[in-house]
Design an enzyme around this catalytic site. Structure first.
Site, PDB file in Angstrom:
ATOM      1  CG  PHE A 199      26.940  33.921  42.254  1.00 13.59           C
ATOM      2  CD1 PHE A 199      26.397  35.043  41.800  1.00 13.59           C
ATOM      3  CD2 PHE A 199      28.438  33.802  41.679  1.00 13.59           C
ATOM      4  CE1 PHE A 199      27.381  36.226  41.595  1.00 13.59           C
ATOM      5  CE2 PHE A 199      29.149  34.841  41.541  1.00 13.59           C
ATOM      6  CZ  PHE A 199      28.693  35.908  41.413  1.00 13.59           C
ATOM      7  NE  ARG A 244      33.362  47.459  47.190  1.00 12.22           N
ATOM      8  CZ  ARG A 244      33.948  46.356  46.763  1.00 12.22           C
ATOM      9  NH1 ARG A 244      33.819  45.225  47.435  1.00 12.22           N
ATOM     10  NH2 ARG A 244      34.477  46.640  45.747  1.00 12.22           N
ATOM     11  NE  ARG A 247      35.705  42.797  39.844  1.00 12.80           N
ATOM     12  CZ  ARG A 247      35.584  42.831  41.274  1.00 12.80           C
ATOM     13  NH1 ARG A 247      35.857  41.645  41.873  1.00 12.80           N
ATOM     14  NH2 ARG A 247      35.075  43.653  41.647  1.00 12.80           N
ATOM     15  CD  GLU A 277      25.271  33.031  46.157  1.00 13.23           C
ATOM     16  OE1 GLU A 277      26.242  33.682  45.803  1.00 13.23           O
ATOM     17  OE2 GLU A 277      24.296  33.206  45.899  1.00 13.23           O
ATOM     18  CD  GLU A 296      34.160  34.238  41.269  1.00 12.35           C
ATOM     19  OE1 GLU A 296      35.034  33.869  41.030  1.00 12.35           O
ATOM     20  OE2 GLU A 296      33.875  35.143  41.978  1.00 12.35           O
ATOM     21  CE  LYS A 351      34.734  36.818  47.568  1.00 12.07           C
ATOM     22  NZ  LYS A 351      35.746  36.694  46.543  1.00 12.07           N
ATOM     23  CE  LYS A 356      35.107  41.951  49.575  1.00 10.73           C
ATOM     24  NZ  LYS A 356      35.813  42.087  48.404  1.00 10.73           N
TER      25      LYS A 356
END
Length: 527
Positions: A315, A387, A246, A224, A275, A226, A393
């Protein structure tokens, strides 16, 4: 018949006095052992009266139940109150005082806030004063992060850490989770679930240096774009549309475009992850701080909506029409999302097992002005607040060689060592322009070294700040440059962290403020 003897059970050692919190904090700060931190915290939690958990749990992680209360370091330090010889403060007294400080507003608020701070500090011992100042100013860094506190709650309540973690990820506060775990155990924790209208912790991504590193050979994954925007979570339900950041702050009123965009979905309820981005007329993202400016409480939303219109880019879908989707594979969540979302609101993405194709997609995304890509396992569930390796990422790492202008004394585990660095770029005339500060990326070894080094270079002190001769070059990694009215150069670094000191470089070899401004204007890409 012998005399009847009545045995009174021992009184449970309840945590009542504020000095117990300070002592626990000191224990946590002075050890690097995660096991020891958990043991100290769990002992404090077991001894905390249930009615005080809402205050004590945030204190143990360096936060306030009241949130930000308008107290800066200067205001707290200015009180300069003689400390009490003996501790007498109770948990209830401290919490009530913080409530009063948080409630101060209107004319003369600064003076009244200082008066309340002084009254609280006058009742505190020296150690309690230091802790309170750090707590009120948000400068308490003792190593009791949320993950450690989750494990401490689990130990205190004798429940699996995974059950505590999942309950907290569903949007409940750690204080609420702790109360339920200690009172009702695992059964009580099972009652926490996704609630439309209550934000849950967002899933986070690990990092990789390249698309090839993030996509090992033979791995079929989703890739995807970012975006350089602000993470949002959108809840749609009977109560209308709510938009959260967030860190779970409600910013619905600041983003009317997002609310309007949700009207294009034909659903009864849903929870979306995405986002919000400001785009220019050519479809390129505008500077990050323009997006973030919409979240300022003092800005007029209608005017900003005209000047900086926002576009939501979605997303993920976590809930749809009464069904929670977080435990479904990513590919199934996408299918549900694609069925209800207008294509113009979905993030650009591809599916591939070819690292070269992923690298080409990354290059195209960067050329379009975005940050990079996120490589996601197609079968990954939504691990709220985690995470892990399911999302990775990939974005360029930028660095600059800057000069240290000053350093601030640390607190908590860093007490007694110089920590927060003031960073400067050369001005081209023999001087330096401050760009910002950072305390990130500093190991214990670096902290020890730089404390000795900067005390050698010291030229003066301003409160807790040690001013130094501008001789030490440090390599700083950062994610971008943004405009700033706080610093004299008009720009500052985003997510600055220390990559390493450069004893091989002279101060006159440091990067210049013109270079930094050129990066901000998009005329130069740092390496």
């Amino acid at each position: 018949m012998g005399q009847l003897i009545v045995v009174t059970p021992p009184t449970y050692d309840r945590l009542v006095h504020f000095e117990d919190i300070v002592r626990t904090s000191e224990e946590v700060a002075k050890t690097r052992s995660r096991r020891a931190k958990i043991a100290a915290l769990s002992d404090a939690l077991r001894r905390t009266p249930p009615e005080q958990l809402s205050s004590v749990v945030p204190w143990l992680s360096g936060e306030l139940r009241q949130g930000r209360i308008g107290v800066g370091y200067a205001a707290a330090a200015a009180a300069d109150i003689a400390s009490a010889e003996r501790s007498s403060l109770t948990l209830v007294e401290v919490d009530a005082a913080l409530d009063r400080i948080a409630a101060v507003s209107g004319g003369g608020s600064q003076e009244r806030r200082r008066s309340e701070i002084a009254a609280l500090l006058a009742m505190a011992t020296a150690g309690e004063q230091e802790y309170l100042i750090a707590l009120m100013t948000g400068d308490l860094r003792q190593g009791a992060l949320a993950g450690v506190l989750v494990d401490a709650i689990a130990e205190a309540a004798s429940v699996p850490a995974g059950s505590v973690r999942r309950a907290a990820m569903m949007g409940a506060s750690l204080a609420e989770v702790a109360g339920s775990a200690l009172a009702g155990g695992e059964q009580a924790l099972a009652g926490f679930g996704l609630v439309v209208g209550r934000p849950l912790q967002p899933m986070l991504a690990s990092s990789a240096r390249s698309a090839r590193e993030a996509l090992p050979a033979g791995t079929h994954a989703a890739v995807e774009a970012k975006l350089d925007g602000a993470r949002i979570q959108v809840h749609v339900g009977p109560g209308g549309v709510r938009v959260f950041t967030r860190n779970l702050r409600d910013v619905t009123d600041a983003l009317p475009e997002v609310v309007a965009a949700m009207a294009t979905f034909d659903v009864a309820s849903m929870v979306l992850d995405g986002e919000v981005v400001a785009f220019d007329a050519d479809g390129r993202p505008r500077p990050f701080q323009e997006t973030m400016s919409r979240f300022g409480r003092s800005l007029g939303v209608p005017a900003m909506a005209v000047d900086v219109p926002m576009t939501p880019v979605i997303f993920d879908c976590l809930h749809l029409d009464g069904e929670d989707l977080i435990d479904l594979p990513l590919i199934e969540r996408w299918e549900r999302l694609d069925a209800v979302a207008p294509a113009g609101l979905l993030v650009e993405r591809i599916e591939t097992a070819d690292a070269d194709e992923a690298a080409e997609f990354l290059a195209a995304v960067l050329a379009a002005g975005h940050e990079g890509v996120v490589v996601k396992a197609r079968d990954s569930t939504y691990q709220a607040g985690r995470r892990g390796g399911s999302w990775i990422k990939v974005k360029p790492v930028h660095t600059l060689d800057l000069v240290v202008l000053a350093a601030e004394w640390g607190s908590g585990r860093r007490r007694g060592r110089l920590s927060n660095l003031h960073l400067g770029a050369a001005d081209g005339a023999g001087g330096y322009v401050m760009l910002g500060k950072t305390f990130k990326g500093l190991t214990d070894e670096i902290l020890e070294w730089q404390t000795a080094r900067f005390l050698e270079l010291e030229t003066g002190r301003e409160g807790h700040v040690v001013v130094v001769r501008p001789e030490q070059v440090v390599e700083i990694a950062f994610d971008g440059v943004q405009a700033s009215t706080r610093y004299p150069g008009g720009v500052t670094l985003r997510f600055a962290r220390v990559k390493g000191y450069r004893p091989d470089k002279r101060p006159d070899e440091a990067d210049t403020i013109d270079t930094v401004r050129a990066i901000h204007q998009g005329r130069r890409l740092p390496t």
